[in-house]
Scaffold this active site. Structure first.
Site, PDB file in Angstrom:
ATOM      1  CG  ASP A 162      -1.881  -1.130   1.331  1.00 40.44           C
ATOM      2  OD1 ASP A 162      -2.384  -1.416   0.078  1.00 40.44           O
ATOM      3  OD2 ASP A 162      -2.280  -1.452   2.281  1.00 40.44           O
ATOM      4  CE  LYS A 182       2.795  -0.347   7.261  1.00 35.48           C
ATOM      5  NZ  LYS A 182       3.867  -0.725   8.016  1.00 35.48           N
ATOM      6  N   PRO A 232       2.823  -3.283  11.148  1.00 40.61           N
ATOM      7  CG  PRO A 232       3.546  -5.283  12.208  1.00 40.61           C
ATOM      8  CD  PRO A 232       3.178  -3.965  12.309  1.00 40.61           C
ATOM      9  CG  ASN A 260      -0.162   5.949  -1.258  1.00 45.26           C
ATOM     10  OD1 ASN A 260       0.013   6.927  -1.824  1.00 45.26           O
ATOM     11  ND2 ASN A 260       0.739   5.060  -1.229  1.00 45.26           N
ATOM     12  CB  SER A 263      -2.585 -42.805  32.046  1.00 42.53           C
ATOM     13  OG  SER A 263      -3.109 -43.986  32.134  1.00 42.53           O
ATOM     14  CB  SER A 305       2.394 -42.920  37.370  1.00 35.91           C
ATOM     15  OG  SER A 305       1.210 -42.317  37.910  1.00 35.91           O
ATOM     16  N   GLY A 306       0.747 -45.146  38.953  1.00 34.51           N
ATOM     17  CA  GLY A 306       0.477 -46.055  40.231  1.00 34.51           C
ATOM     18  C   GLY A 306      -0.121 -45.153  41.386  1.00 34.51           C
ATOM     19  CB  SER A 312      -3.627 -32.852  37.397  1.00 29.83           C
ATOM     20  OG  SER A 312      -2.978 -33.463  38.261  1.00 29.83           O
TER      21      SER A 312
END
Lengths: 301, 631
Positions: B33, B35, B110, B163, B467, B469-470, B539
């Site tokens: 454009d 700028k 930008p 422009n 999952s 892991s105990g 988690s």
């Protein structure tokens, strides 16, 4: 309705706001004091920001041992007048190894005595925020730097990964070892600095004013012979010329300009007709292309 | 800055300089454009280019410019090729210039869609936007996007810079068609002052001087407009607001409140109220380094003293006594996401507004907004550069104004609690009524009473790990041992909870966040009931475990990292899930195609390859015993 704030009033208020944010949010701030005109303005703004208290943090000068003698005198007098703590740090490793601009070149000298030295000092005193007087109009890579510019634990700047900065909501949060470099003068230009020094009557190092000084011409720069550590090349003979400095650094790396400006009005008048940018007199910026950005990434201010 | 611009005497020059005001504006538009050419032209024509810069520019123009023998102004501004390689074009760059009438700060933004956050950043500190349009192309999607973001982030004054008029033969009809189309679109954006200017940045028409080609245009040049425009709202006419930054106490006799006035004016003797506490007092002095003031206005950084000794700290807002802003801890907001890591409702962030930082949860994402079309669509998360409308819940009440009224007290940023990065920018829309209507019901019997008759101290023992892991084995054994010791317990197990309370949730990142939020709240109720609560949940994310920790009181959250290497879990594979995940039958499986973030500072770290479940339970019991949990 009150009259609109002037340009300098807005810049001043913005800088004060920035400084107060740092003091309120950071645990152990310090002000990098380089003795130049920008530092003088920054220090003046700090006195305004915390009045009637004294600025509640120390000044830190990273002394390369190659500063102009007049700068060191001015530094000590200023700190004493204001009554602030002044920490002067010198990289003793560099002193031991005899590092200097004449023997090692400007790059090595600046890296060891300035960049590494600064990191040593920041680590030693565990500062989590450091004010610097850099302005965005000085240099291309600075045009994109934040006001609150994050540094990792190795003091590195990552230009691709900067924190977005919106409104006046600055983010000062860091983890242990990380820090923020804060640039309260980000939006000031060189002319603003001079106008403000004039308006506020701020003391500056006399080297900014023209006087007869002993200089030699070397690589197109006028270098002042400030002490007897400067080796003269064959045929070089210091001569007295009417010169002053637009910026101040290590004396062997800072070019003087011929000038008759002996007071502030004269300097500003010269600025108005000047056709070169202020960093032109710095040897360090010309050493390698994009050298400033590279140095900044490594921890330079 | 040329010699002919130098005035008669330096003193009169300085006087004129001192009276100058500033305009901060942004420019947006893509490279195509023009700028960069426009900014280069402004800098060049206002003589802000130094000789060494000009020499470099001329050399660059000959080498790589696109304008033949002419100077290529675009090279002056960006050296875009180099910047692209460095990947920092995506950033706002600030540039400075001045004319005899005014000083300017330009935020050069930008234009592409992936830089929406930079556009917002530029807009947040600008008073006016220059939006560039290529006369050959007219109004494009990006024109609309720029206008929308600019207006959303508070800009009310827009220059529509049409422009490249030279490339359409300086045709008035082309210009007018573009302006009409733009006005029709801009009607959706609320009140905007639009100044359309036809120009050629390349040739210089209507940038700093009118030129000869567009006699049909009677309006100002761009620079004339920028020099004369009065932007924004009259902040001085609004009620007084000062967010307190810092309390200045040099000695016992002075107590000043430092801050920048965001709206209204203040004089000694004015009645004020302090929010959120609501205490009242009167302004005694307006203190500055240069002496006390009779009056201070928006934008000034001052120090106030009050006539009464009341408790005020950083984050409070001193306001006009009769017209205070609202306070709330439940708000509807617009939120622009600025981080690669998506935003999920339920996750906790820090929110900074004014000078106050509080904890914040996005409780509900109502929808996202397409920044190109302004259409809304349902969303479960917000990615980088996405804009959404959401509800947030704050840990404390804050004083706020709707952003449309006040660009300072109406704005906030969100900060990630782990990385400390700034991840979001938001605008307060309004307070949700439910915050005012739902009060906490105070009960006679509290947590301490309930725990006391059980002779124990309630805690949450939070087992996290992969999952297999105990976790469940250890949780089960631990509860048995506590039961034998006559302790009152309950186990919240991941699988079991998903059969009931969380049966509506899946395994996407957004659902995992909500899953943990609900379990955290349930665990909190159990602790309130006085129970030793054992939670056995994968988690996987640190921020959610942190969220639960923050829900509870100090010392009530005992994080136990059940540390089993992935290979071992996969070998055990008690439920056959790893096999199915590897076969691609299950997606978003932690450890396979979804991340597990191990705790950085868990209270207990159990390496199951070195520790039997019985020994693990002994470790936990030892820890609880030492902290008086077992009575």
């Amino acid at each position: 309705m009150p009259r609109p704030m002037t340009h300098l009033e807005r810049l001043e208020a913005e800088s004060i706001h920035i400084m107060r944010e740092v003091l309120a949010e950071c645990e152990n701030p310090v002000m990098l004091y380089s003795i130049g005109k920008d530092s003088s303005v920054m220090l003046h703004l700090a006195r305004k920001a915390f009045f009637p208290s004294k600025p509640p943090f120390p000044l830190l000068h990273v002394d390369t041992t190659w500063k102009f003698r007049e700068m060191i005198e001015f530094r000590d007098r200023t700190a004493a007048d204001i009554g602030m703590d002044l920490i002067v740090h010198i990289n003793q490793d560099g002193v031991r190894d005899g590092v200097g601009p004449f023997t090692h070149g400007s790059q090595v000298h600046t890296d060891v005595m300035k960049t590494q030295s600064l990191k040593q000092a920041l680590d030693k005193y565990q500062f989590d925020a450091a004010f610097g007087g850099a302005r965005r109009d000085e240099e291309k890579s600075r045009a994109k730097e934040r006001v609150f510019s994050f540094r990792n634990a190795q003091h590195r700047w990552d230009p691709k990964n900067q924190r977005p900065e919106l409104w006046h909501l600055y983010n000062s949060r860091v983890r242990k070892g990380e820090s923020i470099r804060v640039f309260p003068l980000s939006n000031w230009t060189e002319l603003d600095i001079w106008q403000y020094i004039h308006q506020e009557n701020i003391p500056i190092v006399p080297l900014y004013f023209a006087r007869e000084r002993p200089v030699v011409e070397r690589n197109g720069m006028l270098i002042m012979v400030d002490d007897d550590r400067m080796p003269l090349e064959p045929g070089e003979q210091p001569e007295m010329r009417m010169v002053r400095f637009r910026t101040l650094g290590c004396y062997p790396l800072t070019g003087a300009i011929e000038s008759t400006a002996t007071d502030l009005a004269g300097i500003i008048e010269e600025m108005l007709v000047t056709r070169t940018s202020e960093r032109q007199g710095r040897a360090i910026d010309h050493d390698a292309s994009a050298s400033m950005e590279k140095k900044k990434q490594e921890g330079y201010f | 800055m040329s010699e002919q611009a130098a005035p008669q005497t330096i003193e009169s020059y300085l006087e004129a300089q001192a009276a100058k005001t500033t305009l901060r504006f942004l420019t947006c538009g893509s490279v195509d454009d023009g700028k960069s050419t426009l900014i280069g032209r402004l800098l060049y024509d206002s003589k802000l280019i130094f000789e060494d810069q000009l020499a470099a520019l001329e050399a660059d123009s000959r080498r790589s410019g696109t304008q033949g023998e002419d100077i290529d102004f675009a090279l002056l501004v960006d050296g875009l090729a180099a910047e692209r390689e460095q990947g920092i074009t995506i950033d706002v760059a600030y540039r400075y210039f001045a004319t005899d009438r005014r000083k300017f700060v330009v935020a050069d933004c930008p234009g592409h869609e992936q830089y929406t956050r930079n556009m917002a950043t530029g807009a947040s500190n600008a008073e006016l936007a220059v939006i560039l349009v290529d006369a050959r192309k007219g109004i494009l999607t990006q024109t609309k996007r720029h206008s929308y973001i600019a207006s959303l982030f508070g800009i009310r004054d827009v220059v529509l810079a049409v422009n490249k008029m030279d490339l359409v033969g300086y045709d008035q009809a082309v210009f007018e068609r573009i302006v009409d189309e733009y006005r029709a679109f801009a009607g959706q954006l609320g009140e905007l002052n639009i100044t359309p200017i036809p120009m050629s940045a390349l040739k210089g028409d209507n940038v700093t001087s009118a030129g000869e080609h567009m006699g049909w245009y009677g309006g100002p040049t761009l620079l004339e407009h920028l020099e004369g425009v009065r932007t924004g709202k009259d902040l001085a006419a609004r009620p007084f607001r000062l967010p307190v930054q810092w309390v200045n106490r040099p000695d016992l006799d002075f107590r000043g409140f430092c801050g920048t006035i965001v709206s209204g004016t203040v004089r000694p003797g004015d009645a004020v109220q302090v929010l959120p506490s609501g205490q009242r007092s009167t302004v005694a002095r307006i203190v500055t380094f240069d002496g006390d003031l009779d009056e201070a206005q928006p934008g000034q950084a001052v120090t106030l003293t009050l006539t009464d000794e009341i408790d005020i700290s950083r984050g409070d807002v001193i306001t006009a006594a009769q017209t205070p802003p609202q306070t709330s801890d439940q708000l509807a907001v617009h939120l622009l996401w600025m981080s690669d890591a998506p935003m999920y409702p339920g996750r906790q962030y820090y929110l900074k507004t004014g000078t106050r930082t509080v904890s914040c949860v996005v409780t509900e994402l109502k929808h996202s907004v397409n920044v190109n079309t302004l259409e809304t669509q349902p969303a479960k998360s917000l990615g980088l550069n996405e804009l959404g409308v959401a509800n947030v819940s704050l840990s404390q009440r804050v004083a706020f104004e709707p952003f449309s009224e006040d660009g300072e007290l109406g704005a906030f940023i969100l900060i990630d609690r782990q990385s400390n990065a700034t991840v979001g920018a938001g605008l307060f829309d309004f307070s949700l009524r439910r915050a005012d209507n739902i009060h906490w019901q105070a009960l006679t019997i509290d947590k301490q009473h309930r725990a006391a008759i059980k002779h124990q101290r309630p805690v949450v023992v939070w087992m996290t790990g992969l999952s297999g892991s105990g976790k469940s084995t250890i949780a089960n054994l631990l509860e048995s041992r506590l039961h034998d010791l006559n302790r009152h317990t309950y186990v919240l197990d991941g699988d079991n909870v998903r059969h009931g309370l969380n049966r509506d949730l899946g395994f996407t990142a957004a659902d995992r966040v909500e899953n943990i939020r609900r379990v955290g709240e349930a665990a909190k109720l159990m602790v309130d009931a006085g129970l030793i609560t054992i939670v056995s949940f994968i988690s996987p994310f640190r921020s959610e475990r942190r969220m639960v920790r923050d829900l509870l009181d100090e010392g009530e959250f005992v994080e136990v990292f059940v540390d089993t290497p992935l290979e071992v879990c996969e070998q055990r594979d008690p439920k056959g899930l790893y096999k199915r995940a590897r076969a691609g039958e299950i997606t978003n499986f932690t450890g396979i195609d979804s991340e597990y973030q191990p705790p950085e500072a868990a209270e207990l770290h159990i390496r199951t390859t070195e520790t039997s479940p019985e020994q693990a339970v002994e470790q936990v019991l030892g820890y609880l015993e030492a902290r008086g949990v077992l009575g």
